[in-house]
Design a protein around this motif. Structure first.
Motif, short mmCIF file in Angstrom:
data_model
loop_
_atom_site.label_atom_id
_atom_site.label_comp_id
_atom_site.label_asym_id
_atom_site.label_seq_id
_atom_site.Cartn_x
_atom_site.Cartn_y
_atom_site.Cartn_z
N ARG A 166 -4.93 -30.18 22.16
CA ARG A 166 -5.26 -30.93 20.95
C ARG A 166 -4.00 -31.43 20.27
O ARG A 166 -3.11 -30.66 19.96
CB ARG A 166 -6.04 -30.03 19.98
CG ARG A 166 -6.64 -30.80 18.81
CD ARG A 166 -7.17 -29.85 17.76
NE ARG A 166 -8.36 -29.15 18.21
CZ ARG A 166 -9.58 -29.37 17.70
NH1 ARG A 166 -9.77 -30.25 16.75
NH2 ARG A 166 -10.61 -28.68 18.14
N SER B 247 -7.65 -18.05 22.21
CA SER B 247 -7.50 -18.77 20.94
C SER B 247 -7.23 -17.69 19.90
O SER B 247 -7.33 -16.49 20.22
CB SER B 247 -8.79 -19.54 20.60
OG SER B 247 -9.66 -18.74 19.82
N GLY C 231 -20.52 -28.02 23.45
CA GLY C 231 -19.94 -29.35 23.24
C GLY C 231 -19.65 -30.11 24.52
O GLY C 231 -19.43 -31.32 24.48
N GLU D 57 -17.39 -18.96 18.93
CA GLU D 57 -16.46 -20.09 19.12
C GLU D 57 -16.58 -20.65 20.54
O GLU D 57 -16.66 -21.88 20.74
CB GLU D 57 -15.03 -19.62 18.85
CG GLU D 57 -14.00 -20.72 19.00
CD GLU D 57 -12.58 -20.19 18.85
OE1 GLU D 57 -11.86 -20.72 18.00
OE2 GLU D 57 -12.20 -19.25 19.59
N GLU E 267 -17.80 -24.37 21.93
CA GLU E 267 -17.04 -25.25 22.84
C GLU E 267 -17.88 -25.61 24.06
O GLU E 267 -17.91 -26.77 24.49
CB GLU E 267 -15.76 -24.55 23.32
CG GLU E 267 -14.67 -24.39 22.28
CD GLU E 267 -13.42 -23.71 22.84
OE1 GLU E 267 -13.25 -23.66 24.08
OE2 GLU E 267 -12.62 -23.21 22.03
N GLU F 63 -9.74 -35.44 17.16
CA GLU F 63 -11.06 -34.87 16.90
C GLU F 63 -11.45 -33.95 18.05
O GLU F 63 -11.09 -34.18 19.19
CB GLU F 63 -12.10 -36.01 16.83
CG GLU F 63 -11.96 -36.94 15.64
CD GLU F 63 -12.36 -36.26 14.33
OE1 GLU F 63 -13.16 -35.31 14.38
OE2 GLU F 63 -11.85 -36.70 13.28
N ARG F 64 -12.24 -32.94 17.70
CA ARG F 64 -12.71 -31.97 18.69
C ARG F 64 -13.47 -32.67 19.83
O ARG F 64 -13.27 -32.37 21.00
CB ARG F 64 -13.65 -31.01 17.98
CG ARG F 64 -13.77 -29.67 18.59
CD ARG F 64 -14.72 -28.85 17.73
NE ARG F 64 -16.04 -28.84 18.34
CZ ARG F 64 -16.42 -27.91 19.19
NH1 ARG F 64 -15.61 -26.92 19.49
NH2 ARG F 64 -17.61 -27.94 19.73
N PRO G 181 -8.24 -26.41 26.22
CA PRO G 181 -8.82 -25.08 25.92
C PRO G 181 -9.22 -24.35 27.21
O PRO G 181 -10.18 -24.76 27.87
CB PRO G 181 -10.04 -25.40 25.05
CG PRO G 181 -10.41 -26.82 25.40
CD PRO G 181 -9.15 -27.51 25.85
N LEU H 31 -11.05 -34.32 22.20
CA LEU H 31 -10.40 -33.31 23.04
C LEU H 31 -11.32 -32.86 24.16
O LEU H 31 -10.92 -32.79 25.33
CB LEU H 31 -10.03 -32.10 22.16
CG LEU H 31 -9.40 -30.91 22.89
CD1 LEU H 31 -7.92 -31.17 23.11
CD2 LEU H 31 -9.59 -29.62 22.11
N LEU H 32 -12.57 -32.58 23.81
CA LEU H 32 -13.51 -32.09 24.81
C LEU H 32 -13.84 -33.18 25.83
O LEU H 32 -13.98 -32.90 27.01
CB LEU H 32 -14.79 -31.58 24.12
CG LEU H 32 -14.60 -30.30 23.29
CD1 LEU H 32 -15.88 -29.95 22.56
CD2 LEU H 32 -14.16 -29.12 24.15
N THR I 75 -12.87 -23.01 28.28
CA THR I 75 -13.86 -24.08 28.43
C THR I 75 -13.51 -24.98 29.60
O THR I 75 -14.39 -25.43 30.34
CB THR I 75 -14.01 -24.83 27.09
OG1 THR I 75 -14.58 -23.90 26.16
CG2 THR I 75 -14.92 -26.04 27.21
#
Ligand code: NAX
Length: 327
Positions: A94, A190, A322, A315, A319, A99-100, A134, A103-104, A137
């Motif tokens: 990131r 994390s 997402g 968490e 992820e 934005e999340r 990450p 990133l994903l 994920t």
């Protein structure tokens, strides 16, 4: 002498790659009697490929007796051909203001492509370690994109958190790192990971009985381990590289060569242990033998530990939800 094995490394021209490749080639990962062929992947970008060539020139110049071959690639379909080990280091962490969802989406594209390539061309026993964040994920995405490979062969790196926790405990107790056994780190790589020393021993004696200090655990130990990555960036101006490479070597060496009964931490697809839903890529205490790992099961989980595990699980599930539409 042994037949060479193939080791693929992605992000090979990056910082972690630079701290990792020389140690793999010198035999620190798979043993001083195991020749290796390095299959190195970088993005097609001209600068990255040129930098990779430079790293390969330096590998040549080490004249490592165990380095039986070396290839540069820009396509995972060729980089992963027949590979026995795959260390997936390259990713898009990131960036500021990212934005999340962005990133994903970026990592979803990288790790679906790499999972599919492993599925198509790698050894059927390939052992995969995802380092790129990450990490849990990304490992989950790769695993789901490789339905013909054993799901349990996809793992994520929690070993740096494990080693960080070991080192903090050694400092707190004044005892050597090597004397500490049975540490566990649960969950996501994390700041929510839960480093758990309730079962740890030093020369056989319980660490928890040495200092039963809940405030130190909650207010010093866990935040220090959880925020260590940020502290390194703050001090060095760059993210952890040598320690991350070292953890990757530890993870793969232990998986391949065994831990002799000792616990280490690996991010692995859940088998349902400790109520973690199946397939969630979760940090667990494991032991390794015969080229395989086993989750340490049946440990008692107290209220504080359950709370920590629930938080890191929530968490991770966020992820993984997402990216579900990408799989
Ligand atoms: P660098 O930016 O130095 O290197 C990454 C390299 O990967 C670059 O050379 C880039 O060109 C390459 N790359 C990017 N996408 C690629 C793709 N699709 N295929 C092949 N190569 C690709 O980062 P570095 O410091 O080496 O860190 C690498 C990753 O490790 C980052 O995602 C970072 O967040 C992660 N980390 C994970 C840790 C863990 O414990 N799991 C700890 C350390 C580290 O922060």
């Amino acid at each position: 002498s042994k037949k060479p094995v193939r080791v693929a490394v992605t992000g090979a021209a990056g910082q972690i790659g630079y701290a990792l490749l020389f140690r793999i080639a010198s035999g620190e990962m798979l043993g001083k009697d195991q020749p290796v062929i390095l299959q190195l992947l970088e993005i097609p970008d001209e600068k990255a490929q040129k930098a990779l060539k430079g790293v390969m020139m330096e590998l040549d110049d080490c004249a490592f007796p165990l380095l039986a071959g070396m290839e540069a690639h820009s396509d995972p379909m060729t980089a992963f051909k027949d590979t026995d080990y795959a260390l997936l280091v390259g990713s898009r962490p990131r960036g500021p203001g990212m934005e999340r969802a962005e990133l994903l989406a970026i990592n979803g594209a990288i790790f679906t492509a790499q999972g599919k390539a492993l599925n198509a061309v790698a050894s059927r026993n390939v052992k995969v370690l995802v380092v790129g964040n990450p990490a849990n994920t990304n490992a989950y995405i790769a695993m789901k994109s490789a339905p013909d490979l054993p799901a349990r062969n996809f793992t994520a790196m929690l070993r740096l958190d494990h080693n960080r926790a070991l080192s903090q405990l050694a400092a707190k107790t004044g005892q050597p790192v090597a004397s500490i056994k049975n540490l566990a780190v649960w969950g996501n790589h994390s700041p929510t990971m839960y480093a758990d020393y309730r079962f740890a021993t030093i020369d056989g004696a319980s660490v928890k009985d040495m200092f039963n200090d809940h405030a130190w655990n909650k207010d010093v130990f866990l935040p220090t381990v959880g925020k260590r990555g940020a502290a390194i960036i703050e001090a060095r101006g760059l993210s952890s590289a040598a320690s991350a490479a070292n953890a990757a070597i530890d993870h793969m060496r232990d998986w391949a060569l065994g831990t002799g009964g000792a616990w280490v931490t690996m991010g692995v697809p859940s088998n349902g242990a400790y109520g973690i839903p199946k397939e969630v890529m979760f940090g667990y205490p494991v032991t390794c033998s015969g080229g395989d790992y086993q989750i340490v099961e049946g440990l008692p989980i107290d209220a504080f530990s359950q709370e920590c595990i629930n938080k890191t699980l929530a968490e991770l599930q966020g992820e993984q939800d997402g990216v579900r539409h990408l799989l």
